[in-house]
Motif scaffolding. Structure first.
Motif, PDB file in Angstrom:
ATOM      1  N   LEU A  20      18.322   9.496  18.990  1.00  0.00           N
ATOM      2  CA  LEU A  20      17.267   8.494  19.134  1.00  0.00           C
ATOM      3  C   LEU A  20      17.447   7.343  17.856  1.00  0.00           C
ATOM      4  CD1 LEU A  20      14.360  11.053  19.919  1.00  0.00           C
ATOM      5  CD2 LEU A  20      15.462   9.072  21.706  1.00  0.00           C
ATOM      6  N   PRO A  21      16.813   6.193  17.979  1.00  0.00           N
ATOM      7  CA  PRO A  21      16.983   5.329  16.830  1.00  0.00           C
ATOM      8  C   PRO A  21      16.111   5.521  15.810  1.00  0.00           C
ATOM      9  CG  PRO A  21      15.758   4.390  18.744  1.00  0.00           C
ATOM     10  CD  PRO A  21      16.121   5.543  18.875  1.00  0.00           C
ATOM     11  N   ASP A  22      16.434   5.180  14.498  1.00  0.00           N
ATOM     12  CA  ASP A  22      15.738   5.481  13.152  1.00  0.00           C
ATOM     13  C   ASP A  22      14.626   4.367  13.371  1.00  0.00           C
ATOM     14  OD1 ASP A  22      14.702   6.212  10.879  1.00  0.00           O
ATOM     15  OD2 ASP A  22      16.467   5.271   9.637  1.00  0.00           O
ATOM     16  N   VAL A  23      13.408   4.895  13.243  1.00  0.00           N
ATOM     17  CA  VAL A  23      12.215   3.922  13.657  1.00  0.00           C
ATOM     18  C   VAL A  23      11.578   3.727  12.181  1.00  0.00           C
ATOM     19  CG1 VAL A  23      11.834   4.198  15.889  1.00  0.00           C
ATOM     20  CG2 VAL A  23      10.728   5.659  14.221  1.00  0.00           C
ATOM     21  N   ALA A  24      12.069   4.230  11.083  1.00  0.00           N
ATOM     22  CA  ALA A  24      11.429   4.062   9.766  1.00  0.00           C
ATOM     23  C   ALA A  24      11.509   2.721   9.228  1.00  0.00           C
ATOM     24  CB  ALA A  24      12.253   5.004   8.728  1.00  0.00           C
ATOM     25  N   PRO A  25      12.526   1.891   9.445  1.00  0.00           N
ATOM     26  CA  PRO A  25      12.362   0.492   8.901  1.00  0.00           C
ATOM     27  C   PRO A  25      11.311  -0.238   9.744  1.00  0.00           C
ATOM     28  CG  PRO A  25      14.561   1.259   9.192  1.00  0.00           C
ATOM     29  CD  PRO A  25      13.731   2.320   9.593  1.00  0.00           C
ATOM     30  N   MET A  26      11.378  -0.214  10.911  1.00  0.00           N
ATOM     31  CA  MET A  26      10.360  -0.731  11.813  1.00  0.00           C
ATOM     32  C   MET A  26       8.801  -0.377  11.578  1.00  0.00           C
ATOM     33  SD  MET A  26      10.158  -1.137  15.892  1.00  0.00           S
ATOM     34  CE  MET A  26       9.586   0.684  16.186  1.00  0.00           C
ATOM     35  N   GLN A  27       8.631   0.802  11.322  1.00  0.00           N
ATOM     36  CA  GLN A  27       7.434   1.320  11.105  1.00  0.00           C
ATOM     37  C   GLN A  27       6.824   0.917   9.619  1.00  0.00           C
ATOM     38  OE1 GLN A  27       7.279   5.693  10.787  1.00  0.00           O
ATOM     39  NE2 GLN A  27       4.961   5.607  10.770  1.00  0.00           N
ATOM     40  N   ALA A  28       8.098   0.909   8.585  1.00  0.00           N
ATOM     41  CA  ALA A  28       7.469   0.349   7.485  1.00  0.00           C
ATOM     42  C   ALA A  28       7.202  -1.339   7.353  1.00  0.00           C
ATOM     43  CB  ALA A  28       8.581   0.591   6.248  1.00  0.00           C
ATOM     44  N   VAL A  30       6.114  -2.797   9.955  1.00  0.00           N
ATOM     45  CA  VAL A  30       4.704  -2.785  10.752  1.00  0.00           C
ATOM     46  C   VAL A  30       3.327  -2.546  10.027  1.00  0.00           C
ATOM     47  CG1 VAL A  30       3.248  -1.858  12.517  1.00  0.00           C
ATOM     48  CG2 VAL A  30       5.452  -2.433  13.026  1.00  0.00           C
ATOM     49  N   MET A  31       3.857  -1.559   8.966  1.00  0.00           N
ATOM     50  CA  MET A  31       2.600  -0.955   8.151  1.00  0.00           C
ATOM     51  C   MET A  31       2.397  -2.076   6.902  1.00  0.00           C
ATOM     52  SD  MET A  31       1.450   1.697   9.319  1.00  0.00           S
ATOM     53  CE  MET A  31       0.150   2.142   8.111  1.00  0.00           C
ATOM     54  N   ASP A  32       3.432  -2.716   6.637  1.00  0.00           N
ATOM     55  CA  ASP A  32       3.379  -3.753   5.399  1.00  0.00           C
ATOM     56  C   ASP A  32       2.674  -4.933   6.048  1.00  0.00           C
ATOM     57  OD1 ASP A  32       4.547  -2.295   3.562  1.00  0.00           O
ATOM     58  OD2 ASP A  32       6.538  -3.335   4.013  1.00  0.00           O
ATOM     59  N   LYS A  33       2.854  -5.388   7.261  1.00  0.00           N
ATOM     60  CA  LYS A  33       2.260  -6.605   8.020  1.00  0.00           C
ATOM     61  C   LYS A  33       0.793  -6.226   7.957  1.00  0.00           C
ATOM     62  CE  LYS A  33       2.332  -9.726  11.773  1.00  0.00           C
ATOM     63  NZ  LYS A  33       3.257 -11.057  11.500  1.00  0.00           N
ATOM     64  N   LEU A  34       0.438  -5.070   8.659  1.00  0.00           N
ATOM     65  CA  LEU A  34      -0.966  -4.303   8.856  1.00  0.00           C
ATOM     66  C   LEU A  34      -1.754  -4.423   7.500  1.00  0.00           C
ATOM     67  CD1 LEU A  34      -3.157  -3.327  10.772  1.00  0.00           C
ATOM     68  CD2 LEU A  34      -2.191  -0.995  10.274  1.00  0.00           C
ATOM     69  N   GLN A  35      -1.292  -3.966   6.471  1.00  0.00           N
ATOM     70  CA  GLN A  35      -1.738  -3.997   5.067  1.00  0.00           C
ATOM     71  C   GLN A  35      -1.881  -5.417   4.616  1.00  0.00           C
ATOM     72  OE1 GLN A  35       0.494  -1.841   2.035  1.00  0.00           O
ATOM     73  NE2 GLN A  35      -1.305  -1.966   0.640  1.00  0.00           N
ATOM     74  N   GLN A  36      -1.119  -6.342   4.968  1.00  0.00           N
ATOM     75  CA  GLN A  36      -1.300  -7.839   4.365  1.00  0.00           C
ATOM     76  C   GLN A  36      -2.501  -8.258   5.193  1.00  0.00           C
ATOM     77  OE1 GLN A  36       2.556  -9.675   5.308  1.00  0.00           O
ATOM     78  NE2 GLN A  36       3.450  -8.792   3.418  1.00  0.00           N
ATOM     79  N   GLN A  37      -2.515  -7.928   6.655  1.00  0.00           N
ATOM     80  CA  GLN A  37      -3.740  -8.550   7.408  1.00  0.00           C
ATOM     81  C   GLN A  37      -5.134  -7.908   6.790  1.00  0.00           C
ATOM     82  OE1 GLN A  37      -2.571  -7.762  11.428  1.00  0.00           O
ATOM     83  NE2 GLN A  37      -1.617  -9.547  11.753  1.00  0.00           N
TER      84      GLN A  37
END
Length: 82
Positions: A20-28, A30-37
């Motif tokens: 399975l792919p490593d989703v940690a960079p994508m999750q980070a 998305v969380m950064d964008k959510l925090q900015q919003q």
């Protein structure tokens, strides 16, 4: 026949084992964008801005709120007598 297999590994190791792919960079990201919003929108929900937006809609709204709270407290109010 009963067989028990215990595997001691981290979630990352399990994902790598199953390919399975490593989703940690994508999750980070998305969380950064959510925090900015959230931080950009936090000013819109501050008590001061909410009260300002409510009371600029109708100039007599503050008086109506005051009358409502006085009536709820049972102290009468500035309601007009008929």
């Amino acid at each position: 026949m009963k067989v028990n297999v215990e595997i001691d590994c981290t979630p990352l190791e399990a994902r790598q084992f199953f390919g399975l792919p490593d989703v940690a960079p994508m999750q980070a990201a998305v969380m950064d964008k959510l925090q900015q919003q959230m931080t950009s929108n936090i000013e819109k929900i501050s008590p001061e801005s909410l009260m300002q937006s409510w009371f600029t809609f109708d100039p007599k709204l503050a008086e109506r709120f005051q009358d409502m709270f006085v009536a709820m407290a049972g102290f009468g109010g500035s309601s007009k007598k008929k």
